[in-house]
Design a protein around this motif. Structure first.
Motif, mmCIF file in Angstrom:
data_model
loop_
_atom_site.group_PDB
_atom_site.id
_atom_site.type_symbol
_atom_site.label_atom_id
_atom_site.label_comp_id
_atom_site.label_asym_id
_atom_site.label_seq_id
_atom_site.Cartn_x
_atom_site.Cartn_y
_atom_site.Cartn_z
ATOM 1 N N MET A 1 1.145 -1.117 -0.039
ATOM 2 C CA MET A 1 0.096 0.092 -0.132
ATOM 3 C C MET A 1 0.553 1.450 0.140
ATOM 4 N N THR A 2 -0.108 2.179 -0.697
ATOM 5 C CA THR A 2 1.048 3.364 -0.956
ATOM 6 C C THR A 2 0.860 4.466 0.479
ATOM 7 N N THR A 3 1.874 5.118 0.561
ATOM 8 C CA THR A 3 1.519 6.123 1.714
ATOM 9 C C THR A 3 0.342 7.211 1.736
ATOM 10 N N PRO A 4 -0.412 7.635 2.532
ATOM 11 C CA PRO A 4 -1.665 8.064 2.240
ATOM 12 C C PRO A 4 -1.964 9.605 1.893
ATOM 13 N N GLY A 5 -2.325 9.743 0.697
ATOM 14 C CA GLY A 5 -1.961 11.047 0.139
ATOM 15 C C GLY A 5 -3.825 11.312 -0.692
ATOM 16 N N PHE A 6 -4.152 12.609 -0.576
ATOM 17 C CA PHE A 6 -5.038 13.118 -2.144
ATOM 18 C C PHE A 6 -5.840 12.310 -2.802
ATOM 19 N N ARG A 7 -4.573 11.246 -3.710
ATOM 20 C CA ARG A 7 -5.011 10.662 -4.538
ATOM 21 C C ARG A 7 -4.172 9.640 -5.360
ATOM 22 N N CYS A 8 -5.358 8.691 -5.716
ATOM 23 C CA CYS A 8 -4.063 7.184 -6.341
ATOM 24 C C CYS A 8 -2.837 8.132 -7.279
ATOM 25 N N THR A 9 -2.098 6.998 -7.416
ATOM 26 C CA THR A 9 -0.998 7.795 -7.791
ATOM 27 C C THR A 9 -0.896 7.142 -9.513
ATOM 28 N N ALA A 10 -1.828 6.260 -10.037
ATOM 29 C CA ALA A 10 -1.994 5.125 -10.863
ATOM 30 C C ALA A 10 -2.723 5.776 -12.609
ATOM 31 N N THR A 11 -1.757 5.778 -13.125
ATOM 32 C CA THR A 11 -2.736 6.979 -13.847
ATOM 33 C C THR A 11 -1.809 5.988 -15.490
ATOM 34 N N ALA A 12 -2.677 6.348 -16.545
ATOM 35 C CA ALA A 12 -2.989 5.295 -17.392
ATOM 36 C C ALA A 12 -2.989 6.631 -18.992
ATOM 37 N N GLU A 13 -2.813 6.008 -20.457
ATOM 38 C CA GLU A 13 -2.926 6.769 -21.841
ATOM 39 C C GLU A 13 -4.189 6.030 -22.621
ATOM 40 N N VAL A 14 -5.064 6.993 -22.433
ATOM 41 C CA VAL A 14 -5.963 6.372 -23.090
ATOM 42 C C VAL A 14 -5.270 5.675 -24.283
ATOM 43 N N GLN A 15 -6.144 4.341 -24.502
ATOM 44 C CA GLN A 15 -5.482 3.401 -26.171
ATOM 45 C C GLN A 15 -6.369 4.032 -27.179
ATOM 46 N N ALA A 16 -6.023 4.008 -27.985
ATOM 47 C CA ALA A 16 -6.493 4.136 -29.600
ATOM 48 C C ALA A 16 -7.828 4.043 -30.003
ATOM 49 N N ASP A 17 -8.409 2.599 -29.783
ATOM 50 C CA ASP A 17 -9.496 1.944 -29.439
ATOM 51 C C ASP A 17 -10.357 2.393 -28.321
ATOM 52 N N THR A 18 -9.854 2.899 -27.467
ATOM 53 C CA THR A 18 -10.890 4.172 -26.529
ATOM 54 C C THR A 18 -11.451 5.222 -26.305
ATOM 55 N N TRP A 19 -10.093 6.013 -27.124
ATOM 56 C CA TRP A 19 -10.642 6.596 -27.761
ATOM 57 C C TRP A 19 -11.509 7.575 -28.824
ATOM 58 N N ALA A 20 -10.960 5.996 -29.746
ATOM 59 C CA ALA A 20 -12.547 6.467 -31.074
ATOM 60 C C ALA A 20 -13.200 5.787 -30.414
ATOM 61 N N ALA A 21 -14.132 5.335 -29.041
ATOM 62 C CA ALA A 21 -15.296 4.730 -28.546
ATOM 63 C C ALA A 21 -15.643 6.269 -28.061
ATOM 64 N N ALA A 22 -15.013 7.161 -26.984
ATOM 65 C CA ALA A 22 -14.612 8.027 -26.678
ATOM 66 C C ALA A 22 -15.721 9.121 -27.584
ATOM 67 N N LYS A 23 -15.045 9.006 -29.016
ATOM 68 C CA LYS A 23 -15.344 10.357 -29.531
ATOM 69 C C LYS A 23 -16.981 9.730 -29.889
ATOM 70 N N THR A 24 -17.508 8.853 -29.970
ATOM 71 C CA THR A 24 -18.948 8.472 -30.690
ATOM 72 C C THR A 24 -20.280 8.985 -29.698
ATOM 73 N N ILE A 25 -19.418 9.142 -28.808
ATOM 74 C CA ILE A 25 -20.278 9.627 -27.997
ATOM 75 C C ILE A 25 -21.237 10.554 -27.660
ATOM 76 N N ALA A 26 -22.507 10.834 -27.984
ATOM 77 C CA ALA A 26 -23.253 11.799 -28.227
ATOM 78 C C ALA A 26 -23.590 12.636 -27.103
ATOM 79 N N SER A 27 -23.532 14.434 -26.988
ATOM 80 C CA SER A 27 -23.719 14.332 -25.351
ATOM 81 C C SER A 27 -24.696 16.212 -26.209
ATOM 82 N N PRO A 28 -25.514 16.795 -25.180
ATOM 83 C CA PRO A 28 -26.678 17.176 -25.217
ATOM 84 C C PRO A 28 -25.632 18.590 -25.846
#
Length: 135
Positions: A1-28
């Motif tokens: 376990m990490t030292t308690p802090g404000f926020r989790c330190t895990a990071t991720a870069e958006v994968q190409a297929d996830t990015w493409a899927a995110a662009k297709t979500i309609a919004s009002p």
């Protein structure tokens, strides 16, 4: 376990297929807001968890946001269009709405001192009522 802090330190870069899927979500909304960083940091409080969620863009409903979701040690990513704490809750609320059974606290809980939280709540109400803050 990490030292308690404000926020989790895990990071991720958006994968190409996830990015493409995110662009297709309609919004009002006329103008979509997107995460400004290429590498996104988990928004969950720094407590033991293997499920991570980071803001990616505004969602398909007026009070929702799309979160990039991933799990430690599991390939692939998912998108979740969820009600967002900062959209429908205020600084005095407790708990979190990032996802069901979220093990951490809403970001509002880290606002300190209380007068800053009260000011943030007042600003939120002014925005909802369509009023300008006093100058």
């Amino acid at each position: 376990m990490t030292t308690p802090g404000f926020r989790c330190t895990a990071t991720a870069e958006v994968q190409a297929d996830t990015w493409a899927a995110a662009k297709t979500i309609a919004s009002p909304r006329d103008n979509l807001l997107w995460a400004s960083d290429a590498v996104l940091q988990c928004l969950i409080e720094d407590v033991d968890h293997d499920f991570h969620a980071a803001f990616l863009r505004t969602g398909s409903r007026p009070d929702s946001d799309v979160f990039l979701c991933w799990r430690d040690g599991v390939p692939g990513q998912a998108l979740a269009d969820l009600d967002c704490c900062l959209e429908r809750r205020d600084p005095m609320d407790i708990g979190c709405t990032i996802f069901k059974h979220h093990p951490g606290l809403c970001e509002w809980r880290y606002i300190d001192p209380p007068d800053v939280a009260a000011t943030a709540q007042a600003d939120q109400l002014l925005k909802e009522w369509g009023l300008s803050p006093p100058t």
